[in-house]
Structure formats: C-alpha cells, structure tokens
Scaffold this motif. Structure first.
Motif, PDB file in Angstrom:
ATOM      1  N   LEU A   4       0.756  -1.263   0.063  1.00  0.00           N
ATOM      2  CA  LEU A   4      -0.016  -0.055  -0.014  1.00  0.00           C
ATOM      3  C   LEU A   4       0.958   1.084   0.084  1.00  0.00           C
ATOM      4  CD1 LEU A   4      -2.893  -1.056   2.397  1.00  0.00           C
ATOM      5  CD2 LEU A   4      -2.655  -1.374   0.206  1.00  0.00           C
ATOM      6  N   PHE A   5       2.101   1.382   0.721  1.00  0.00           N
ATOM      7  CA  PHE A   5       2.904   2.522   0.919  1.00  0.00           C
ATOM      8  C   PHE A   5       3.683   2.484  -0.370  1.00  0.00           C
ATOM      9  CE2 PHE A   5       1.741   1.047   4.869  1.00  0.00           C
ATOM     10  CZ  PHE A   5       1.510   2.179   5.743  1.00  0.00           C
ATOM     11  N   ARG A   6       3.891   1.514  -1.090  1.00  0.00           N
ATOM     12  CA  ARG A   6       4.624   1.807  -2.567  1.00  0.00           C
ATOM     13  C   ARG A   6       3.593   2.249  -3.550  1.00  0.00           C
ATOM     14  NH1 ARG A   6       8.669  -2.202  -4.073  1.00  0.00           N
ATOM     15  NH2 ARG A   6       8.935  -0.696  -5.603  1.00  0.00           N
ATOM     16  N   ILE A   7       2.226   1.760  -3.583  1.00  0.00           N
ATOM     17  CA  ILE A   7       1.324   2.376  -4.348  1.00  0.00           C
ATOM     18  C   ILE A   7       0.986   4.014  -4.185  1.00  0.00           C
ATOM     19  CG2 ILE A   7      -1.000   2.401  -5.206  1.00  0.00           C
ATOM     20  CD1 ILE A   7      -1.070  -0.641  -4.388  1.00  0.00           C
ATOM     21  N   ALA A   8       0.651   4.211  -2.735  1.00  0.00           N
ATOM     22  CA  ALA A   8       0.264   5.328  -2.161  1.00  0.00           C
ATOM     23  C   ALA A   8       1.588   6.650  -2.444  1.00  0.00           C
ATOM     24  CB  ALA A   8       0.039   5.495  -0.966  1.00  0.00           C
ATOM     25  N   SER A   9       2.907   6.167  -2.697  1.00  0.00           N
ATOM     26  CA  SER A   9       4.075   6.876  -2.627  1.00  0.00           C
ATOM     27  C   SER A   9       4.238   7.336  -4.153  1.00  0.00           C
ATOM     28  CB  SER A   9       5.117   6.535  -2.132  1.00  0.00           C
ATOM     29  OG  SER A   9       5.706   5.102  -2.843  1.00  0.00           O
ATOM     30  N   GLY A  10       3.604   6.694  -5.108  1.00  0.00           N
ATOM     31  CA  GLY A  10       3.966   6.960  -6.582  1.00  0.00           C
ATOM     32  C   GLY A  10       4.709   5.994  -7.353  1.00  0.00           C
ATOM     33  N   ALA A  11       5.063   5.068  -6.469  1.00  0.00           N
ATOM     34  CA  ALA A  11       5.858   3.912  -7.034  1.00  0.00           C
ATOM     35  C   ALA A  11       5.280   3.031  -8.254  1.00  0.00           C
ATOM     36  CB  ALA A  11       6.744   3.144  -6.128  1.00  0.00           C
ATOM     37  N   MET A  12       3.990   2.931  -8.227  1.00  0.00           N
ATOM     38  CA  MET A  12       3.302   2.178  -9.166  1.00  0.00           C
ATOM     39  C   MET A  12       3.140   2.990 -10.554  1.00  0.00           C
ATOM     40  SD  MET A  12       0.079  -0.404  -8.620  1.00  0.00           S
ATOM     41  CE  MET A  12       0.915  -1.538  -7.806  1.00  0.00           C
ATOM     42  N   PHE A  13       2.337   4.134 -10.422  1.00  0.00           N
ATOM     43  CA  PHE A  13       1.780   4.858 -11.300  1.00  0.00           C
ATOM     44  C   PHE A  13       2.774   6.320 -11.545  1.00  0.00           C
ATOM     45  CE2 PHE A  13      -1.541   2.265  -9.786  1.00  0.00           C
ATOM     46  CZ  PHE A  13      -1.893   1.458 -11.144  1.00  0.00           C
ATOM     47  N   GLY A  14       3.771   6.509 -10.872  1.00  0.00           N
ATOM     48  CA  GLY A  14       4.517   7.680 -11.206  1.00  0.00           C
ATOM     49  C   GLY A  14       4.237   8.766 -10.023  1.00  0.00           C
ATOM     50  N   PRO A  15       4.844   9.813  -9.898  1.00  0.00           N
ATOM     51  CA  PRO A  15       4.960  10.700  -8.949  1.00  0.00           C
ATOM     52  C   PRO A  15       3.988  11.856  -9.323  1.00  0.00           C
ATOM     53  CG  PRO A  15       6.983  11.019 -10.119  1.00  0.00           C
ATOM     54  CD  PRO A  15       6.297   9.926 -10.857  1.00  0.00           C
ATOM     55  N   ASP A  16       3.410  11.864 -10.715  1.00  0.00           N
ATOM     56  CA  ASP A  16       2.385  12.900 -10.818  1.00  0.00           C
ATOM     57  C   ASP A  16       0.991  12.328 -10.949  1.00  0.00           C
ATOM     58  OD1 ASP A  16       3.246  11.620 -13.063  1.00  0.00           O
ATOM     59  OD2 ASP A  16       3.135  13.599 -14.308  1.00  0.00           O
ATOM     60  N   GLN A  17       0.871  11.093 -10.568  1.00  0.00           N
ATOM     61  CA  GLN A  17      -0.348  10.357 -10.777  1.00  0.00           C
ATOM     62  C   GLN A  17      -1.087  10.110  -9.431  1.00  0.00           C
ATOM     63  OE1 GLN A  17      -2.513   9.161 -13.850  1.00  0.00           O
ATOM     64  NE2 GLN A  17      -3.716   9.102 -11.861  1.00  0.00           N
ATOM     65  N   PRO A  18      -2.257  10.920  -9.047  1.00  0.00           N
ATOM     66  CA  PRO A  18      -2.922  10.538  -7.704  1.00  0.00           C
ATOM     67  C   PRO A  18      -3.736   9.303  -7.857  1.00  0.00           C
ATOM     68  CG  PRO A  18      -3.797  12.610  -9.016  1.00  0.00           C
ATOM     69  CD  PRO A  18      -2.730  11.778 -10.053  1.00  0.00           C
ATOM     70  N   VAL A  19      -3.674   8.432  -6.737  1.00  0.00           N
ATOM     71  CA  VAL A  19      -4.436   7.367  -6.614  1.00  0.00           C
ATOM     72  C   VAL A  19      -5.577   7.316  -5.542  1.00  0.00           C
ATOM     73  CG1 VAL A  19      -2.659   5.997  -7.502  1.00  0.00           C
ATOM     74  CG2 VAL A  19      -2.521   6.452  -5.334  1.00  0.00           C
ATOM     75  N   ASN A  20      -6.521   6.504  -5.985  1.00  0.00           N
ATOM     76  CA  ASN A  20      -7.438   6.332  -4.791  1.00  0.00           C
ATOM     77  C   ASN A  20      -7.346   4.886  -4.248  1.00  0.00           C
ATOM     78  OD1 ASN A  20      -8.646   8.803  -5.178  1.00  0.00           O
ATOM     79  ND2 ASN A  20     -10.068   7.861  -6.639  1.00  0.00           N
ATOM     80  N   LEU A  21      -7.191   4.547  -2.955  1.00  0.00           N
ATOM     81  CA  LEU A  21      -7.135   3.261  -2.502  1.00  0.00           C
ATOM     82  C   LEU A  21      -8.304   2.845  -1.930  1.00  0.00           C
ATOM     83  CD1 LEU A  21      -3.504   3.305  -0.746  1.00  0.00           C
ATOM     84  CD2 LEU A  21      -4.145   1.987  -2.825  1.00  0.00           C
ATOM     85  N   ARG A  22      -8.885   1.723  -2.318  1.00  0.00           N
ATOM     86  CA  ARG A  22     -10.064   1.046  -1.651  1.00  0.00           C
ATOM     87  C   ARG A  22      -9.451  -0.466  -1.044  1.00  0.00           C
ATOM     88  NH1 ARG A  22     -14.116   4.276  -3.523  1.00  0.00           N
ATOM     89  NH2 ARG A  22     -15.822   3.081  -2.615  1.00  0.00           N
ATOM     90  N   LEU A  23      -9.355  -0.447   0.210  1.00  0.00           N
ATOM     91  CA  LEU A  23      -8.881  -1.560   0.876  1.00  0.00           C
ATOM     92  C   LEU A  23      -9.906  -2.371   1.361  1.00  0.00           C
ATOM     93  CD1 LEU A  23      -6.359   0.695   2.593  1.00  0.00           C
ATOM     94  CD2 LEU A  23      -6.112  -0.103   0.444  1.00  0.00           C
ATOM     95  N   ILE A  24      -9.725  -3.519   0.971  1.00  0.00           N
ATOM     96  CA  ILE A  24     -10.593  -4.530   1.229  1.00  0.00           C
ATOM     97  C   ILE A  24     -10.072  -5.705   2.157  1.00  0.00           C
ATOM     98  CG2 ILE A  24     -12.320  -6.547   0.304  1.00  0.00           C
ATOM     99  CD1 ILE A  24     -12.162  -4.945  -2.256  1.00  0.00           C
ATOM    100  N   GLU A  25     -10.985  -5.940   3.268  1.00  0.00           N
ATOM    101  CA  GLU A  25     -10.418  -6.821   4.524  1.00  0.00           C
ATOM    102  C   GLU A  25     -11.746  -7.761   4.885  1.00  0.00           C
ATOM    103  OE1 GLU A  25      -8.536  -8.878   6.071  1.00  0.00           O
ATOM    104  OE2 GLU A  25      -6.445  -7.897   5.441  1.00  0.00           O
ATOM    105  N   ILE A  26     -11.650  -8.947   5.522  1.00  0.00           N
ATOM    106  CA  ILE A  26     -12.569  -9.346   6.204  1.00  0.00           C
ATOM    107  C   ILE A  26     -12.789  -9.010   7.665  1.00  0.00           C
ATOM    108  CG2 ILE A  26     -12.716 -11.641   4.900  1.00  0.00           C
ATOM    109  CD1 ILE A  26     -10.791 -13.008   7.049  1.00  0.00           C
ATOM    110  N   GLU A  27     -13.949  -9.162   8.132  1.00  0.00           N
ATOM    111  CA  GLU A  27     -14.459  -8.402   9.484  1.00  0.00           C
ATOM    112  C   GLU A  27     -13.138  -8.556  10.575  1.00  0.00           C
ATOM    113  OE1 GLU A  27     -17.287  -6.680   9.538  1.00  0.00           O
ATOM    114  OE2 GLU A  27     -16.268  -6.103  11.389  1.00  0.00           O
ATOM    115  N   PRO A  28     -12.564  -9.862  10.712  1.00  0.00           N
ATOM    116  CA  PRO A  28     -11.374  -9.728  11.717  1.00  0.00           C
ATOM    117  C   PRO A  28     -10.214  -9.022  11.342  1.00  0.00           C
ATOM    118  CG  PRO A  28     -12.317 -12.000  11.124  1.00  0.00           C
ATOM    119  CD  PRO A  28     -12.888 -10.882  10.123  1.00  0.00           C
TER     120      PRO A  28
END
Ligand code: NAX
Length: 328
Positions: free
Chosen positions: A21-45
């Motif tokens: 998540l920190f790599r995506i959020a920091s721009g490592a995946m899509f580049g330093p000028d590309q904003p990202v929205n993260l939708r984070l899915i977990e099970i209840e626990p």
C-alpha cells in the motif's frame, strides 16, 4: 492534475498489504504525478488492523494519495476500480489437503469476480496474488461476466525477479544485465524458470554460464523453492519482495516493454505454446502501448523446456478439475 487511478487491494491488512500500500500511495506504481485512490478490502477480523494501516497511510501525507476507503464490503471495495489487486486468501493449515484449499479460496474468488464485474470501471484489470494464484484467477475470471478474459492476470513476477537475481549472481553481473527471462506455467514448485531463452548482456545465458548442470539443477530448484527458503529463514513468507513483484507487474503492464524483451505473467491461454486453452498459465508477454498486450511469438522451446512446461501445465489442469464445480 490528472484524474486519480482507483486501486482496490484485498487482504490489505496482511503482510504483503503492509508493504504494497505504501509503494502504491507513494507513486512507485503509477508515477510521481499520478494521484491514486485506494479501496482497501479486508474480512471482518482484519478491519481493526486495517484501521491502523490507514492511520499510517494518513501519517505519510503522500502527495499522490487522494483518498483511502477501508471496507469489508466487496461492492464498495471494487466500486469504480481500475486495478483490482487480489492479495488476500486463506492460508493452508496443517492437515488441509490442496484440494480443500482450492475449494475454500475458490469460493472467495467467485464472490470477488462477481463484485468486480458489477462495480469496477470499464477498463478494470485484475491481478491475482493470493495463492493458489493461477487457479484463483481462473475462478475470478469465469465469475466476472462481461469482463474480457485478457484483463485477468496472476503473478509470477516475483519468480522472474528471483530467477534473474540468481543468474546475475552466478555470472557475476548486475541483475540489470539479465533479460528475456520467462517463468512458465503455475506459480508453484512446478514452475519452470526458462534459462534456455534468457540473456545476459544480450548473449544467451548458456553461452555465459557454462555450468549446464547448475542451470538444469540448482538454479531451477532454488527459484522453485525460494518461497520455502524465505519462510525457513524469516519465519514468515515473502512480503516486501512479493509487494515489489506486484508493483513491477503493474508497471510492466502499463508501460511499453523494452525492445526485444518480455515479462512473465500468468494469462488466459489461447492455446499458445501448446498450453491448454482457458488455463491461466505464465508465459512471455509484451505490450507496446501499456494497455493491450500480446503473447510473444516464436519463443523456442527445446525438449528440456517442453517437459518442464508440460509438467506445470498438467498441475494447472488438475487444479482446474478440482474446482470445476465453481466455474459457471
Ligand atoms: P497474510 O496472511 O499476512 O494476509 C492475508 C490477509 O488477507 C489477511 O489480513 C486476511 O485477513 C485477508 N483476507 C483473507 N481472506 C480475505 C478475503 N476473503 N477478502 C479480503 N481479505 C481477506 O498473507 P500475505 O503474506 O499478505 O500473503 C497473501 C497471499 O499472497 C497468500 O495467499 C500468499 O500465499 C500469496 N503469495 C503469493 C505470491 C505470488 O508470487 N503470487 C508470493 C507471496 C505470497 O506467498
């Protein structure tokens, strides 16, 4: 400012999630000028731990992070998503047969495939990491009515990176010198890291590394068993390197492939290289525009490679048979 890319990650509070998540959020995946929205899915626990991860994402104040939505609702989690990264799955427990594991996870991936089809953006691409990733991907793809098969991928990039690093070490060169490395088949101990087509500084690996016995023996088994070796050493499975494999896979699918090279990812076979149609099998692919991709044609498969590819494909066929009842 560009429109944000929306990325959904399942298993977001897990080990891989904590690095990814920190790599995506920091721009490592899509580049330093590309904003990202993260939708984070977990099970209840997992929701409590996810809350902590979201707090840490806040505390990074990443310039490229636009919005974070933590949820255990699949429809909300995949709403408008451009990239669905399916990382979460149930680990194998003592006494559990492989078939049981396939069944338990299979049901999860039916639900996720349907939710992707019902909620994601029209250009959605899905990368499955959670194991058994090829067959989980097959199940999600079959459940995702209306989403083209060529939008589904399962990860073998970590294996590719492991293989490149082993070859570079043996040859005494930097890993950047290694190209054309294909992982064939299943992301499992039957996978075949193909040294016969790989290159070091543009030369055939077999011309640079004369120790054929090492290539056919220790090299292949080291790559196949690397995950187990990491667990042995670290007491936990690969996480940061797996997250890095996810970043590399998405980057390779969204940027033109360097001339003459290819990358490994498991995709839906159309019968290429004699691999049964419909299986999710790893093979060499390339993209010229970072959107559509093609299987590389004309890669030579010698008798040694053929045997190993066939063995891994056989395993994929058996996995498919074991989950037949989950396929629509
Ligand atoms: P963890 O057990 O640390 O995390 C998994 C997370 O998934 C947990 O937080 C759990 O609550 C969540 N989860 C379980 N079921 C879920 C569901 N139905 N929906 C949403 N979340 C769910 O595992 P981690 O080390 O992060 O590994 C995740 C997966 O990646 C495992 O299946 C693992 O085997 C697989 N791997 C795949 C690799 C590959 O190259 N394809 C390499 C690394 C890794 O082994």
């Amino acid at each position: 400012m560009k429109d944000p890319i929306t990325v959904s990650v399942t298993g977001a509070a897990g080990q891989i999630g904590y690095s990814l998540l920190f790599r995506i959020a920091s721009g490592a995946m899509f580049g330093p000028d590309q904003p990202v929205n993260l939708r984070l899915i977990e099970i209840e626990p997992g929701m409590k731990a996810l809350e902590g991860v979201v707090m840490e994402l806040d505390d990074c104040a990443f310039p490229t992070l636009n919005e974070v939505v933590p949820t255990c609702d699949l429809n909300e989690g995949f709403r408008g998503t451009n990239w669905a990264l399916l990382v979460g799955s149930v680990p194998r427990k003592a006494g559990m047969e492989r078939k049981d594991l396939l069944g338990i996870n299979g049901k999860i991936f039916v639900g996720q495939g349907k939710a992707i089809a019902g909620n994601a953006a029209s250009d959605v691409r899905t990368l499955v990491v959670g194991n058994p990733c090829n067959t989980n991907c097959l199940i999600a793809m079959n459940a995702a009515d209306g989403v083209p098969n060529d939008r589904f991928f399962a990860m073998t990039r970590l294996d590719e990176n492991r293989a490149k690093s082993q070859l570079a070490k043996k040859a005494g060169v930097h890993q950047n010198a290694v190209s054309n490395l294909c992982i064939w088949g299943n992301h499992s101990a039957t996978q075949y890291p193909d040294f016969t087509n790989a290159k070091i500084d543009g030369k055939a690996v077999t011309d640079v590394i004369s120790d054929r016995a090492w290539l056919e023996g220790e090299f292949i088994s080291t790559v196949q068993q690397r995950g187990a070796a990491i667990i042995q050493a670290r007491g936990a499975s690969s996480a940061a390197s797996a997250a890095n494999g996810v970043v590399d896979t998405v980057k390779s699918l969204t940027n033109p492939t360097p001339a003459g090279d290819w990358t490994s990812v498991a995709v839906c076979s159309n019968g290429e290289f004699g691999i049964d149609t419909g299986l999710i099998a790893s093979m060499p692919i390339r993209t010229s525009d970072g959107k559509s991709w093609e299987v590389v044609e004309g890669v030579e498969i010698d008798a040694f490679s053929r045997d190993r590819i066939d063995a891994s494909v056989q395993e994929l066929k058996e996995e498919r048979e074991a989950v037949q009842d989950l396929m629509s």
